[in-house]
Design an enzyme around this catalytic site. Sequence first.
Site, PDB file in Angstrom:
ATOM      1  N   ASP A 503       2.097 -13.346  -5.366  1.00  0.00           N
ATOM      2  CA  ASP A 503       2.577 -12.438  -4.325  1.00  0.00           C
ATOM      3  C   ASP A 503       3.947 -12.920  -3.852  1.00  0.00           C
ATOM      4  OD1 ASP A 503       2.285 -10.299  -2.536  1.00  0.00           O
ATOM      5  OD2 ASP A 503       1.407 -11.554  -0.982  1.00  0.00           O
ATOM      6  N   GLU A 506       9.494 -11.455  -4.685  1.00  0.00           N
ATOM      7  CA  GLU A 506      10.719 -10.646  -4.866  1.00  0.00           C
ATOM      8  C   GLU A 506      11.971 -11.518  -4.961  1.00  0.00           C
ATOM      9  OE1 GLU A 506       8.197 -10.029  -2.759  1.00  0.00           O
ATOM     10  OE2 GLU A 506       7.408  -8.486  -4.067  1.00  0.00           O
TER      11      GLU A 506
HETATM   12  C1  LIG Z   1       2.081  -4.373   2.156  1.00  0.00           C
HETATM   13  O1  LIG Z   1       1.272  -4.885   1.143  1.00  0.00           O
HETATM   14  C2  LIG Z   1       1.773  -6.021   0.552  1.00  0.00           C
HETATM   15  C3  LIG Z   1       0.909  -6.339  -0.599  1.00  0.00           C
HETATM   16  O2  LIG Z   1      -0.424  -6.479  -0.246  1.00  0.00           O
HETATM   17  C4  LIG Z   1       1.865  -7.130   1.589  1.00  0.00           C
HETATM   18  O3  LIG Z   1       2.362  -8.285   1.002  1.00  0.00           O
HETATM   19  C5  LIG Z   1       2.780  -6.668   2.685  1.00  0.00           C
HETATM   20  O4  LIG Z   1       2.854  -7.630   3.683  1.00  0.00           O
HETATM   21  C6  LIG Z   1       2.243  -5.379   3.264  1.00  0.00           C
HETATM   22  N1  LIG Z   1       3.118  -4.876   4.272  1.00  0.00           N
HETATM   23  C7  LIG Z   1       2.669  -4.271   5.361  1.00  0.00           C
HETATM   24  C8  LIG Z   1       3.703  -3.764   6.316  1.00  0.00           C
HETATM   25  O5  LIG Z   1       1.512  -4.135   5.592  1.00  0.00           O
END
Ligand SMILES: *[C@@H]1O[C@H](CO)[C@@H](O)[C@H](O)[C@H]1NC(C)=O
Length: 893
Positions: A503, A506
Amino acid sequence: MLPRRPSCSATTALISLGSLLLLVCGLWLLVTIFWLQAPSNSVPHRAPPPRGSPGTEPQACGVVPEAWRFDCYPERGVVVTRELCEARNCCFIPASSSPPALGRNGVPWCFYPPGFPSYSLVSVNATDLGQTGTLVKTVKTYYPKDILTLQLGLLYETDNRLRVRITDPSESRFEVPIAVPKATEKASSPAYSVELSNEPFGIIVKRTSTGAVLLNTTVAPLFYCDQFLQLSSSLSSQYIYGLGEHRSSFLHDIHWNTLTMWARDVAPTELTNLYGVHPFYLAMDEGGTGTAHGFFLLNSNAMDVVLQPGPAITWRTIGGILDFYVFLGPDPTSVIGQYLEVVGYPAMPVYWALGYHLCRWGYGSSNATWDVVKNMRNYGIPQDVQWNDIDYMDRSLDFTFDPTAFSTLPDMVKDLHSHGQRYVMMLDPGISSVQPEGGYWPYDEGLRRGVFINHTDGSTLIGKVWPGLTAFPDFSDDVTHEWWYDNLKRFHDKVPFDGLWIDMNEPSSFVDGSTVGCPDTELENPPYTPGILGGLLRAKTLCASAVQKTSSHYNMHSLYGLLEAKASCPEAYVRKRAFVISRSTFPSQGQYSGHWLGDNRSHWKDMYTSIAGMLTFNLLGVPLVGADICGFSEQTEEELCVRWTQLGAFYPFTRNHNSIDQKPQDPPAFSPAARSAMKQSLLLRSSLFPLLYTLFHRAHTHGHTVARPLLFEFPKDVRTYGIDRQFLWGKSLMVTPVLDPGVDYVVGYFPQGLWYDYYTGDSIRSKGEELRLKAPLEHINLHLREGAVIPTQRPNTTLFVSSGQPLHLVSSLSEDGSAGGELFWDDGETGSTNTITFTSSLPIASYITVETASFYGVKMEPTRVMVNSHDAAFTYRANQVRLGVRSQRLSVF
Ligand SMILES: *[C@@H]1O[C@H](CO)[C@@H](O)[C@H](O)[C@H]1NC(C)=O
Ligand SMILES: *[C@@H]1O[C@H](CO)[C@@H](O)[C@H](O)[C@H]1NC(C)=O
Ligand SMILES: *[C@@H]1O[C@H](CO)[C@@H](O)[C@H](O)[C@H]1NC(C)=O
Ligand SMILES: *[C@@H]1O[C@H](CO)[C@@H](O)[C@H](O)[C@H]1NC(C)=O
Ligand SMILES: *[C@@H]1O[C@H](CO)[C@@H](O)[C@H](O)[C@H]1NC(C)=O
Ligand SMILES: *[C@@H]1O[C@H](CO)[C@@H](O)[C@H](O)[C@H]1NC(C)=O
């Protein structure tokens, strides 16, 4: 421990029942709704010019139709006035169109006039692979560091693949460090022809067989400055796909639609650059002939891709070189195969990757995680893999686990293994630079080995992620791969995990650039910045000027997730197939990992857009893809979660994942009716494993899609071009999920031909029409196209168990009574395999057996059925023969 699985085979079963008559289909209610791409309004993002300044335009400006105006002033946050525009020697005409939609560029008010200075082609010579030429230009542009002399290389690499490289002959510039094939001889009978325009320079690529113009770059001036490279071309039709990662419909809108690419951590939002970068498109040729072609710009710099109604496209990138490929197809499937020949076919997944994965952020403890697993077992709901988000870590530190709340993690993992289940946990690239008590080996050792990304002054760049201050490994360096492997191994000795979830790659940081900011340099503040979220390259990531072994972060940024994925499946550590799911992706990613769409919200709309995301990633060579089933952030509802589990059962990668602070959304958390509907859909998926596994093998060996858009199978049917509420698995299994609340029916498009209800064998003969299907809450519509043989298996709660079960073949007879299909089978983990190919009858072998078979579309009751010359027991219901066969008669291996 290996499941009891046969030693393998790729087989083709062709079943022919001779001349059986066809049942007149039971028709569903017909609904004729013509579905068109909604016209988009567009809105300029810049303020309109002052009133009362129409002025007289040079004649040349007035002749340029609006659809063909190429933006001369793409800078954001600037009110483009006549003065600014004319300072660039461009045409200024306020557009006549009505106010455009927010966030989109409308018709540009400032655009290049015909004859705007560009390059001229001054010489062309033949080479072994094609041609080389020299481009020159005398007038500098308004961006710094024009490169006035360029080298053009045309490489006729294969009959279906043209490569074009435009480089600086005097200095080598950054090139994307991914391995692409090197042609050694010129294609002998290319499916394309290339014409070069000298003045202004342009390339025109045509399909030889039809004369269709696939590329024409003379439509706008070419720019080639150090930090501003721009190439425009006509598109051969409005039907264009790919260009990830963006949240949009599957078919892109070409009405002034700017897609920006620069890897970014943000909840999926329209018109925003997201986690991955894929400068590839597939487009249909002009004229609805069903032929398709592809285009790939091999460039990793921040870029805008502008679609306009010409139809035309502009690639505007701020670094690297112009190096692109044109793929001739001629059908959509071949286009993808040809693209993946360049960037690499996706890896064959380990068998359990195709099972049901369960995850959430915030289980809070290993015991709580374990309880979920036990509960799933109690209810007999399939589960192959249990995951943990970062809360398993000790103070969010990679390669650790919380010694109190997760003290039983190793025991839980052992328990999973003893039940044929697997364990996957999250890892983030950021390595804490604050010494916990007793030191922190990953950081200390990383510093010793020099694996971290530095500032330009040589100091370690420090950002902020979950554990606080962090350094970022430079995965462009082999030394870093060794260090990463050593960390994985040390952790694996404590917690024998089976795969990785990478994760935040980026890479994401909670501060812009670094804790001490970034130097003021050309890399940090380029003369032009694409439309990236936050307006700065360093927004929520590292300094663009940061130093990596291969090149600056400015060039390497969007490759971070790819290189981390590569480091995460080293051959040394995985003699078996690796399992990695990555958030950030780049072309060739499929060789190393799958992807989840980061689809964040528990909304019906997110469920719908997940189909476009899934289909797009299948085009991009990352078929192991899916969204968070039931939605990640915000509270899901039972009905949504049931429908999403049904759809998710047909994601190639099927994982339910939930955010912290939300109520549980694993199947046992719901009412008995919902739980049972979810269980049924997961058992259904498990029963289709032999088909899914075979499709993945096709993807791995031929670059085919697994989850497939309808247009791939029906490219001559224009009505399939915009479909992203339905999809196919492979050629033949069509999925029509419910995507709206409160309904018990769904409308789906059935391309012309004979279709069978997968569950009942009832047939539908469609003229190419929309049909309304019953869809009570516990039902997901599945239809088999005529002429298919689908291998299925008796399901069970793990693939470990079910993959040892006998097969059941489902055949959907075409009008002439024939059907065909294939099965790939191996040990599921190491890929030891030999290949058997057969047609017209099934071969005899030992391991996996066919126990039963169904034939849909058998009009008359047979009096006798023989299998391999032996009588077989059968039952007949209207339209359907069901055979029970003794296994040795139809053993596959
Ligand atoms: C959106 O999902 C991603 C992947 O699970 C996560 O890393 C990110 O923090 C999330 N963003 C929000 C605003 O929830
Ligand atoms: C092509 O050949 C001519 C004559 O040998 C030479 O002058 C010219 O530089 C060559 N051009 C290129 C682009 O190689
Ligand atoms: C290519 O584009 C130019 C400029 O719009 C146009 O004049 C020319 O006719 C086009 N060529 C082809 C083959 O379509
Ligand atoms: C987890 O469960 C085990 C076994 O029941 C128990 O011994 C242990 O104390 C529990 N751990 C926590 C942190 O609750
Ligand atoms: C960063 O600096 C360290 C210490 O000087 C060095 O060992 C390492 O190689 C540098 N990393 C990069 C990517 O240049
Ligand atoms: C799975 O297999 C076991 C053992 O054969 C059997 O008892 C069980 O009912 C099966 N489960 C399902 C869901 O079919």
